[in-house]
Enzyme design. Structure first.
Site, PDB file in Angstrom:
ATOM      1  N   CYS A 117       0.845  -1.189   0.000  1.00 39.03           N
ATOM      2  CA  CYS A 117       0.000   0.000   0.000  1.00 39.03           C
ATOM      3  C   CYS A 117       0.885   1.246   0.000  1.00 39.03           C
ATOM      4  O   CYS A 117       1.789   1.378   0.827  1.00 39.03           O
ATOM      5  CB  CYS A 117      -0.909  -0.002   1.214  1.00 39.03           C
ATOM      6  SG  CYS A 117      -1.879   1.513   1.402  1.00 39.03           S
ATOM      7  N   GLU A 118       0.631   2.154  -0.919  1.00 39.44           N
ATOM      8  CA  GLU A 118       1.470   3.341  -1.038  1.00 39.44           C
ATOM      9  C   GLU A 118       1.202   4.375   0.055  1.00 39.44           C
ATOM     10  O   GLU A 118       1.980   5.306   0.219  1.00 39.44           O
ATOM     11  CB  GLU A 118       1.271   3.985  -2.403  1.00 39.44           C
ATOM     12  CG  GLU A 118      -0.109   4.547  -2.652  1.00 39.44           C
ATOM     13  CD  GLU A 118      -0.269   5.098  -4.055  1.00 39.44           C
ATOM     14  OE1 GLU A 118      -1.030   6.065  -4.207  1.00 39.44           O
ATOM     15  OE2 GLU A 118       0.358   4.574  -4.997  1.00 39.44           O
ATOM     16  N   HIS A 119       0.134   4.201   0.817  1.00 41.45           N
ATOM     17  CA  HIS A 119      -0.188   5.184   1.853  1.00 41.45           C
ATOM     18  C   HIS A 119       0.635   4.993   3.125  1.00 41.45           C
ATOM     19  O   HIS A 119       1.028   5.968   3.762  1.00 41.45           O
ATOM     20  CB  HIS A 119      -1.679   5.121   2.185  1.00 41.45           C
ATOM     21  CG  HIS A 119      -2.560   5.507   1.044  1.00 41.45           C
ATOM     22  ND1 HIS A 119      -3.882   5.100   0.938  1.00 41.45           N
ATOM     23  CD2 HIS A 119      -2.300   6.255  -0.065  1.00 41.45           C
ATOM     24  CE1 HIS A 119      -4.400   5.595  -0.179  1.00 41.45           C
ATOM     25  NE2 HIS A 119      -3.463   6.293  -0.806  1.00 41.45           N
ATOM     26  N   HIS A 120       0.864   3.725   3.503  1.00 42.97           N
ATOM     27  CA  HIS A 120       1.609   3.445   4.735  1.00 42.97           C
ATOM     28  C   HIS A 120       2.812   2.530   4.516  1.00 42.97           C
ATOM     29  O   HIS A 120       3.505   2.182   5.469  1.00 42.97           O
ATOM     30  CB  HIS A 120       0.683   2.809   5.781  1.00 42.97           C
ATOM     31  CG  HIS A 120      -0.448   3.687   6.216  1.00 42.97           C
ATOM     32  ND1 HIS A 120      -1.700   3.633   5.646  1.00 42.97           N
ATOM     33  CD2 HIS A 120      -0.503   4.661   7.157  1.00 42.97           C
ATOM     34  CE1 HIS A 120      -2.493   4.514   6.215  1.00 42.97           C
ATOM     35  NE2 HIS A 120      -1.802   5.155   7.128  1.00 42.97           N
ATOM     36  N   GLN A 158      -5.067  -0.861  -4.257  1.00 40.09           N
ATOM     37  CA  GLN A 158      -5.666  -2.032  -4.887  1.00 40.09           C
ATOM     38  C   GLN A 158      -6.545  -1.642  -6.073  1.00 40.09           C
ATOM     39  O   GLN A 158      -6.582  -2.356  -7.089  1.00 40.09           O
ATOM     40  CB  GLN A 158      -6.491  -2.805  -3.853  1.00 40.09           C
ATOM     41  CG  GLN A 158      -7.115  -4.088  -4.390  1.00 40.09           C
ATOM     42  CD  GLN A 158      -7.857  -4.856  -3.319  1.00 40.09           C
ATOM     43  OE1 GLN A 158      -7.489  -4.829  -2.142  1.00 40.09           O
ATOM     44  NE2 GLN A 158      -8.925  -5.539  -3.689  1.00 40.09           N
ATOM     45  N   HIS A 186      -5.720  -5.840   4.017  1.00 45.21           N
ATOM     46  CA  HIS A 186      -4.753  -4.755   4.084  1.00 45.21           C
ATOM     47  C   HIS A 186      -4.208  -4.595   5.504  1.00 45.21           C
ATOM     48  O   HIS A 186      -4.973  -4.423   6.462  1.00 45.21           O
ATOM     49  CB  HIS A 186      -5.400  -3.438   3.634  1.00 45.21           C
ATOM     50  CG  HIS A 186      -5.705  -3.404   2.167  1.00 45.21           C
ATOM     51  ND1 HIS A 186      -5.083  -2.526   1.300  1.00 45.21           N
ATOM     52  CD2 HIS A 186      -6.555  -4.148   1.408  1.00 45.21           C
ATOM     53  CE1 HIS A 186      -5.545  -2.724   0.075  1.00 45.21           C
ATOM     54  NE2 HIS A 186      -6.437  -3.709   0.117  1.00 45.21           N
ATOM     55  N   CYS A 188      -2.740  -2.120   6.718  1.00 47.06           N
ATOM     56  CA  CYS A 188      -3.005  -0.792   7.276  1.00 47.06           C
ATOM     57  C   CYS A 188      -4.359  -0.736   7.966  1.00 47.06           C
ATOM     58  O   CYS A 188      -4.627   0.197   8.738  1.00 47.06           O
ATOM     59  CB  CYS A 188      -2.908   0.280   6.184  1.00 47.06           C
ATOM     60  SG  CYS A 188      -3.984  -0.002   4.775  1.00 47.06           S
TER      61      CYS A 188
END
Length: 230
Positions: A117-120, A158, A186, A188
């Protein structure tokens, strides 16, 4: 009439059995071939190691203590593996075509994948179901699994991954229809924040007949529905 391939952990084309995929070089070999200063298109292992040391110090740890001395190197190697898809072109796997007058749905289901995941920068793991309706030619069934594997090896969400796999197959195979459904858990959501372990996210993308024809789309969905499996 339709064709379904379900990948099990023992399958020789299972994405996790890298030894059976000669196109993919082992990560250990690639890391050993890295030059001290990474060139464009390569993973800069030294910069990752320095960044990991900074993070360890920032959280109050001593990166030079015995248990952590090798951690920056290990993390750098892990990132090189997890993000190798940034430097690969999965479209090359779909260049292998075979003339075949088959115009029914071909589905490979339960393709395991792990992405980041590119956010976390935490992993999300699950399975992909990939199907298409050929138009005069087919590709090797293993090629669809390879596409998923390489598309997964990059930071992303995703939703985007689902669309990119669909668009790639549509463009390269010139199909009548394409469908991709992905289901993943996920980290996260399961290990931080809301901490809802076991929850899953399902995304889908359809093109051509599988988008415009309700009966074709329902056929696709019925073939991947776990309740319909014996």
């Amino acid at each position: 009439m339709h064709t379904v391939l379900e990948l099990s952990a023992s399958s020789p084309w299972h994405p996790q059995r890298h030894a059976s995929l000669p196109v993919l070089q082992s990560e250990e070999d690639k890391v050993n071939q890295q030059s001290p200063s990474a060139q464009p298109g390569e993973v800069d292992l030294e910069s990752i190691q320095a960044a990991v040391r900074t993070i360890l110090k920032a959280v109050g740890e001593d990166p030079d203590r015995d248990g952590l001395k090798e951690t920056p190197r290990r993390v750098a190697k892990m990132y090189a593996e997890m993000f190798e898809g940034l430097h690969l072109d999965p479209a090359r796997h779909l260049q292998v075509l075979f003339a075949e007058e088959y115009d029914e749905l071909v589905l490979v289901r339960d393709i395991p994948f792990t992405s980041m995941c590119e956010h976390h920068l935490l992993p999300f793991t699950g399975v992909a179901h990939v199907g298409y309706i050929p138009q005069g030619h087919v590709t090797g069934l293993s090629k669809l699994a390879r596409v998923v594997e390489e598309m997964a090896r990059r930071p992303q969400v995703q939703e985007r991954m689902t669309h990119k796999i669909t668009e790639l197959i549509e463009a390269e195979l010139q199909t009548t229809g394409v469908g991709v459904v992905m289901q993943a858990e996920h980290s996260c959501m399961s290990i931080r924040g809301i901490k809802k372990h076991g929850s899953s996210t399902i995304t889908s993308a359809f093109r051509g007949t599988l988008k415009t024809s309700l009966s074709s789309r329902n056929e696709f969905l019925s073939m991947i529905d776990t309740r319909s499996r014996g």
